[in-house]
Design a protein around this motif. Structure first.
Motif, PDB file in Angstrom:
ATOM      1  N   PHE A 493     -10.986  -4.889   0.191  1.00 15.45           N
ATOM      2  CA  PHE A 493     -10.358  -3.591  -0.032  1.00 15.45           C
ATOM      3  C   PHE A 493      -8.830  -3.734  -0.106  1.00 15.45           C
ATOM      4  O   PHE A 493      -8.281  -4.773   0.224  1.00 15.45           O
ATOM      5  CB  PHE A 493     -10.752  -2.612   1.076  1.00 15.45           C
ATOM      6  CG  PHE A 493     -12.243  -2.438   1.216  1.00 15.45           C
ATOM      7  CD1 PHE A 493     -12.953  -1.686   0.289  1.00 15.45           C
ATOM      8  CD2 PHE A 493     -12.933  -3.043   2.252  1.00 15.45           C
ATOM      9  CE1 PHE A 493     -14.322  -1.540   0.401  1.00 15.45           C
ATOM     10  CE2 PHE A 493     -14.299  -2.898   2.372  1.00 15.45           C
ATOM     11  CZ  PHE A 493     -14.999  -2.149   1.447  1.00 15.45           C
ATOM     12  N   VAL A 494      -8.184  -2.652  -0.543  1.00 11.69           N
ATOM     13  CA  VAL A 494      -6.720  -2.637  -0.628  1.00 11.69           C
ATOM     14  C   VAL A 494      -6.151  -2.330   0.750  1.00 11.69           C
ATOM     15  O   VAL A 494      -6.322  -1.233   1.286  1.00 11.69           O
ATOM     16  CB  VAL A 494      -6.231  -1.587  -1.652  1.00 11.69           C
ATOM     17  CG1 VAL A 494      -4.711  -1.485  -1.617  1.00 11.69           C
ATOM     18  CG2 VAL A 494      -6.710  -1.952  -3.048  1.00 11.69           C
ATOM     19  N   ILE A 495      -5.493  -3.298   1.335  1.00 13.91           N
ATOM     20  CA  ILE A 495      -4.796  -3.141   2.612  1.00 13.91           C
ATOM     21  C   ILE A 495      -3.305  -3.307   2.341  1.00 13.91           C
ATOM     22  O   ILE A 495      -2.884  -4.271   1.701  1.00 13.91           O
ATOM     23  CB  ILE A 495      -5.263  -4.181   3.647  1.00 13.91           C
ATOM     24  CG1 ILE A 495      -6.769  -4.040   3.897  1.00 13.91           C
ATOM     25  CG2 ILE A 495      -4.470  -4.039   4.938  1.00 13.91           C
ATOM     26  CD1 ILE A 495      -7.187  -2.735   4.528  1.00 13.91           C
ATOM     27  N   ARG A 496      -2.508  -2.367   2.828  1.00 17.48           N
ATOM     28  CA  ARG A 496      -1.087  -2.362   2.509  1.00 17.48           C
ATOM     29  C   ARG A 496      -0.244  -2.814   3.695  1.00 17.48           C
ATOM     30  O   ARG A 496      -0.543  -2.484   4.842  1.00 17.48           O
ATOM     31  CB  ARG A 496      -0.636  -0.960   2.071  1.00 17.48           C
ATOM     32  CG  ARG A 496      -1.390  -0.451   0.853  1.00 17.48           C
ATOM     33  CD  ARG A 496      -0.850   0.887   0.367  1.00 17.48           C
ATOM     34  NE  ARG A 496      -1.633   1.378  -0.757  1.00 17.48           N
ATOM     35  CZ  ARG A 496      -1.427   1.018  -2.017  1.00 17.48           C
ATOM     36  NH1 ARG A 496      -0.465   0.155  -2.296  1.00 17.48           N
ATOM     37  NH2 ARG A 496      -2.176   1.506  -2.985  1.00 17.48           N
ATOM     38  N   SER A 497       0.812  -3.542   3.386  1.00 27.14           N
ATOM     39  CA  SER A 497       1.813  -3.907   4.384  1.00 27.14           C
ATOM     40  C   SER A 497       3.140  -3.289   3.981  1.00 27.14           C
ATOM     41  O   SER A 497       3.351  -2.940   2.809  1.00 27.14           O
ATOM     42  CB  SER A 497       1.946  -5.434   4.489  1.00 27.14           C
ATOM     43  OG  SER A 497       2.399  -5.973   3.255  1.00 27.14           O
ATOM     44  N   SER A 498       4.053  -3.156   4.932  1.00 29.16           N
ATOM     45  CA  SER A 498       5.349  -2.547   4.638  1.00 29.16           C
ATOM     46  C   SER A 498       6.363  -2.975   5.692  1.00 29.16           C
ATOM     47  O   SER A 498       6.019  -3.567   6.713  1.00 29.16           O
ATOM     48  CB  SER A 498       5.238  -1.016   4.603  1.00 29.16           C
ATOM     49  OG  SER A 498       4.780  -0.517   5.844  1.00 29.16           O
ATOM     50  N   PHE A 499       7.621  -2.670   5.407  1.00 23.11           N
ATOM     51  CA  PHE A 499       8.682  -2.896   6.376  1.00 23.11           C
ATOM     52  C   PHE A 499       8.794  -1.677   7.284  1.00 23.11           C
ATOM     53  O   PHE A 499       8.388  -0.575   6.917  1.00 23.11           O
ATOM     54  CB  PHE A 499      10.025  -3.108   5.664  1.00 23.11           C
ATOM     55  CG  PHE A 499      10.045  -4.288   4.734  1.00 23.11           C
ATOM     56  CD1 PHE A 499      10.311  -5.561   5.221  1.00 23.11           C
ATOM     57  CD2 PHE A 499       9.806  -4.128   3.375  1.00 23.11           C
ATOM     58  CE1 PHE A 499      10.338  -6.654   4.361  1.00 23.11           C
ATOM     59  CE2 PHE A 499       9.838  -5.213   2.513  1.00 23.11           C
ATOM     60  CZ  PHE A 499      10.105  -6.477   3.008  1.00 23.11           C
ATOM     61  N   GLY A 500       9.385  -1.866   8.471  1.00 21.04           N
ATOM     62  CA  GLY A 500       9.533  -0.720   9.348  1.00 21.04           C
ATOM     63  C   GLY A 500      10.419  -0.994  10.537  1.00 21.04           C
ATOM     64  O   GLY A 500      10.863  -2.123  10.772  1.00 21.04           O
ATOM     65  N   GLY A 501      10.669   0.078  11.279  1.00 18.03           N
ATOM     66  CA  GLY A 501      11.474  -0.023  12.485  1.00 18.03           C
ATOM     67  C   GLY A 501      12.962   0.060  12.207  1.00 18.03           C
ATOM     68  O   GLY A 501      13.406   0.144  11.067  1.00 18.03           O
ATOM     69  N   ALA A 502      13.740   0.061  13.279  1.00 11.18           N
ATOM     70  CA  ALA A 502      15.188   0.095  13.157  1.00 11.18           C
ATOM     71  C   ALA A 502      15.666  -1.130  12.399  1.00 11.18           C
ATOM     72  O   ALA A 502      15.253  -2.253  12.698  1.00 11.18           O
ATOM     73  CB  ALA A 502      15.824   0.153  14.545  1.00 11.18           C
ATOM     74  N   ASP A 503      16.523  -0.921  11.409  1.00 11.46           N
ATOM     75  CA  ASP A 503      17.059  -2.014  10.582  1.00 11.46           C
ATOM     76  C   ASP A 503      15.956  -2.824   9.907  1.00 11.46           C
ATOM     77  O   ASP A 503      16.159  -3.998   9.589  1.00 11.46           O
ATOM     78  CB  ASP A 503      17.939  -2.943  11.425  1.00 11.46           C
ATOM     79  CG  ASP A 503      19.090  -2.215  12.083  1.00 11.46           C
ATOM     80  OD1 ASP A 503      19.926  -1.676  11.348  1.00 11.46           O
ATOM     81  OD2 ASP A 503      19.139  -2.185  13.328  1.00 11.46           O
ATOM     82  N   GLU A 504      14.793  -2.192   9.707  1.00 12.55           N
ATOM     83  CA  GLU A 504      13.640  -2.890   9.117  1.00 12.55           C
ATOM     84  C   GLU A 504      13.392  -4.218   9.821  1.00 12.55           C
ATOM     85  O   GLU A 504      13.213  -5.261   9.197  1.00 12.55           O
ATOM     86  CB  GLU A 504      13.836  -3.100   7.615  1.00 12.55           C
ATOM     87  CG  GLU A 504      13.682  -1.826   6.810  1.00 12.55           C
ATOM     88  CD  GLU A 504      13.513  -2.075   5.322  1.00 12.55           C
ATOM     89  OE1 GLU A 504      13.956  -3.118   4.826  1.00 12.55           O
ATOM     90  OE2 GLU A 504      12.929  -1.204   4.645  1.00 12.55           O
ATOM     91  N   SER A 505      13.369  -4.167  11.139  1.00 10.47           N
ATOM     92  CA  SER A 505      13.210  -5.383  11.937  1.00 10.47           C
ATOM     93  C   SER A 505      11.774  -5.868  11.994  1.00 10.47           C
ATOM     94  O   SER A 505      11.515  -6.946  12.539  1.00 10.47           O
ATOM     95  CB  SER A 505      13.715  -5.131  13.365  1.00 10.47           C
ATOM     96  OG  SER A 505      15.090  -4.837  13.372  1.00 10.47           O
ATOM     97  N   PHE A 506      10.838  -5.080  11.422  1.00  7.34           N
ATOM     98  CA  PHE A 506       9.430  -5.425  11.573  1.00  7.34           C
ATOM     99  C   PHE A 506       8.689  -5.376  10.234  1.00  7.34           C
ATOM    100  O   PHE A 506       9.105  -4.711   9.286  1.00  7.34           O
ATOM    101  CB  PHE A 506       8.752  -4.466  12.561  1.00  7.34           C
ATOM    102  CG  PHE A 506       9.410  -4.447  13.904  1.00  7.34           C
ATOM    103  CD1 PHE A 506       9.150  -5.445  14.837  1.00  7.34           C
ATOM    104  CD2 PHE A 506      10.330  -3.467  14.226  1.00  7.34           C
ATOM    105  CE1 PHE A 506       9.781  -5.449  16.057  1.00  7.34           C
ATOM    106  CE2 PHE A 506      10.962  -3.463  15.455  1.00  7.34           C
ATOM    107  CZ  PHE A 506      10.691  -4.462  16.373  1.00  7.34           C
TER     108      PHE A 506
END
Length: 577
Positions: A493-506
């Motif tokens: 299946f389609v599983i998505r990842s992304s950036f996140g958190g303060a300053d995109e630290s994660f």
């Protein structure tokens, strides 16, 4: 369009604001300007012993402090430090070169450049005091100076003299015919405004000379001419290093210089503080608006829901779809939303009213993805058919451009700076376009099927989810992988990842086993693995306005909001009142 090297960090021929001094609207007196600020002192050094300051070179530290004091407007203090220490910020010859550039005295600037020595080479002591950095291209520096001269002559309507500069001074230095043709095309500009717009240059009375000085200064040895705002840059690096080492960074506030930075792990968003169950079937995608005030969700059901984040109550139900909606995209100003439906139509919506604005022409296969151009006036859709695989549309629903790409498009990503447009196909390739020229820059075969792509806020990195349980970080400029993240499952299946958190630290990703996986971006350490949805977690979106808040969605038909006990208490009190 004028710079040839390192345009993003400051090249001549752009009107963008620069770190080099404050903006001025007229030619001011520039005698005694240093590194974009007022010159502190021109005198002889007292010849202090080269002792150290806690392991650092005392002269380097002192000169950086003098520059910083001058940058902040403390001229008397800067002069006092210079006089007491015996160290000057820069030599009279460097000051003369600076003033020649800022005053537009091009002949003097070139004469000083001709007499400059090169750092590390023999005969430095025989130079005029201006020392070029190792590897500096003196011919290119001359070209930049003459290019500014050429543009200013055009601005002053001295077309004949400008033509002579192009023929006799610029052409012998530079053999890039495309660049020279571009410069010659500027001779046809009838209006000054057209010249500035086409050259991306703000004129002699703008910041262009300071931009030129900034570009030239990168070719001058820092031993005689400090890089601009050196202390501020060093402090930024210190903060970035401390943030990069914080495994649970969740503060949007810039760290204090008074103490070492560390975040309270208890504030990290690991608590499921709210569940939203308005969807009747699987939820495939959630996405916060750019200002963080709204959340959009879509899935196997035929409706898209726009939520108010303050209350997490539905604002609008977008119900015109005939099948499931696999993707959506907010315009950069959050006023509009594009939905990508399996019924083979993309639709444009008014995000404030929920009204359908446009239903685009039907594709032969489902529309899979969409991204917006920076001007909010056009957007690009991707589809699984080869006739409308990659198309740019205007707000009226008319085609603006068709790439006629031979591959199917599974997902799209655009960089916030508007430079990169990246498409992943239904196989193992990513296709990287220059969005401004619309030309394909390169392709990469990642040897495994891809499920999603996204680009970081700094427009540097591409995050790619593979169907083998690996998310890969790719440097778009260097065209190479720089980090990998493992620990989740994806196969069918389609599983998505992304950036996140303060300053995109994660980096964060869902998983077919239902878990939510959060990695520290820099180190790739898995910092949290949360039980999210059953059976699968499809997508996660981190709030751009609150680093302690993100949303997830899954096959259970639920949207889960994640934060901490402080947010739960505040949200409860706000909605109770």
């Amino acid at each position: 369009m004028l710079a040839d090297t390192e345009r993003p960090v400051g090249s001549n021929g752009t009107s963008r604001p620069y770190a080099n001094g404050g903006k001025s609207n007229q030619r001011s007196s520039v005698s005694g300007v240093s590194n974009g600020t007022r010159k502190v002192v021109n005198g002889s050094s007292k010849g202090r012993p080269a002792d150290s300051y806690f392991g650092h070179d005392r002269e380097e530290v002192t000169r950086i402090l003098i520059q910083a004091l001058s940058d902040m407007g403390y001229q008397s203090a800067a002069q006092s430090v210079s006089q007491e220490s015996g160290f000057e910020l820069e030599s009279p010859m460097v000051a003369a070169f600076r003033n020649a550039v800022l005053e537009g005295n091009w002949q003097e600037a070139e004469e000083l450049l001709s007499g400059a020595s090169v750092s590390g080479e023999k005969g430095v002591e025989n130079g005029n005091g201006l020392v070029l950095a190792n590897g500096a291209d003196r011919h290119m520096m001359r070209f930049w100076i003459r290019q500014q001269k050429f543009l200013e002559l055009l601005e002053d309507k001295e077309t004949g003299r400008a033509l002579m500069v192009l023929r006799n001074e610029l052409t012998p230095l530079y053999q890039d015919t495309q660049k020279l043709h571009f410069l010659s095309s500027l001779l046809m500009c009838q209006k000054t405004e057209d010249l500035k717009s086409k050259a991306e240059w703000d004129g002699a009375y703008g910041e262009s000379r300071r931009v030129l000085l900034s570009q030239l200064s990168k070719c001058i040895s820092p031993s005689v001419m400090l890089p601009e705002h050196r202390l501020a840059i060093l402090l930024h690096q210190v903060k970035a290093n401390q943030i990069g080492g914080c495994l649970w960074h969740c503060s949007a506030v810039s760290p204090s210089l008074y103490s070492d930075h560390v975040c309270d792990r208890r504030l990290f968003p690991t608590e499921n503080v709210l569940e939203l169950d308005e969807h009747e079937d699987q939820v495939w995608q959630v996405m916060f608006s750019h200002d963080g005030t709204k959340l959009a969700s879509c899935g196997q059901g035929k409706q898209v829901i726009i939520w108010d984040v303050a209350s997490f109550e539905p604002l609008h139900y977008l119900k015109d779809h005939e099948q499931g909606v696999g993707n959506l995209a907010w315009s950069w100003d959050d006023s509009m939303l594009v939905t990508c439906c399996q019924d083979r139509h993309a639709r444009l919506w008014d995000a404030s009213t929920g009204a359908l604005l446009q239903k685009l022409e039907r594709c032969q296969e489902p529309v899979t993805s969409c991204v917006w151009a920076a001007d909010n006036q056009t957007f690009v859709t991707g589809a699984l058919d080869k006739t409308n695989g990659l198309v740019q549309w205007d707000l009226s629903g008319d085609k603006m451009y068709d790439w006629n790409c031979p591959h199917r498009v599974e997902d799209l990503a655009v960089s916030p700076d508007g430079h990169w447009l990246v498409a992943s196909d239904s196989g193992t390739h990513i296709h990287v376009y220059n969005f401004m020229t619309r030309e394909l820059e390169y392709e990469m075969d990642l040897q495994v099927r891809l499920t999603s792509i996204s680009i970081s806020q700094n427009s540097r990195h591409l995050l790619v989810n593979h169907n083998n349980g690996v998310a890969q970080l790719i440097d778009l400029a260097l065209r190479e992988p720089v980090q990998s993240y493992t620990g989740f499952t994806v196969e069918n299946f389609v599983i998505r990842s992304s950036f996140g958190g303060a300053d995109e630290s994660f980096v964060v990703s869902g998983s077919e086993d239902g878990s939510i996986n959060i990695w520290h971006k820099a180190s790739a350490q898995l910092v949290e693995k949360l039980s999210g949805h059953v059976p699968g977690c499809n997508s996660i979106s981190w709030s751009p306005a609150n680093p302690c808040l993100f949303a997830s969605c899954g096959d259970d038909g639920k949207i889960k909001i994640w934060s901490n006990s402080d947010w739960r208490r505040t949200h409860h009190e706000a909605n109770r009142s």
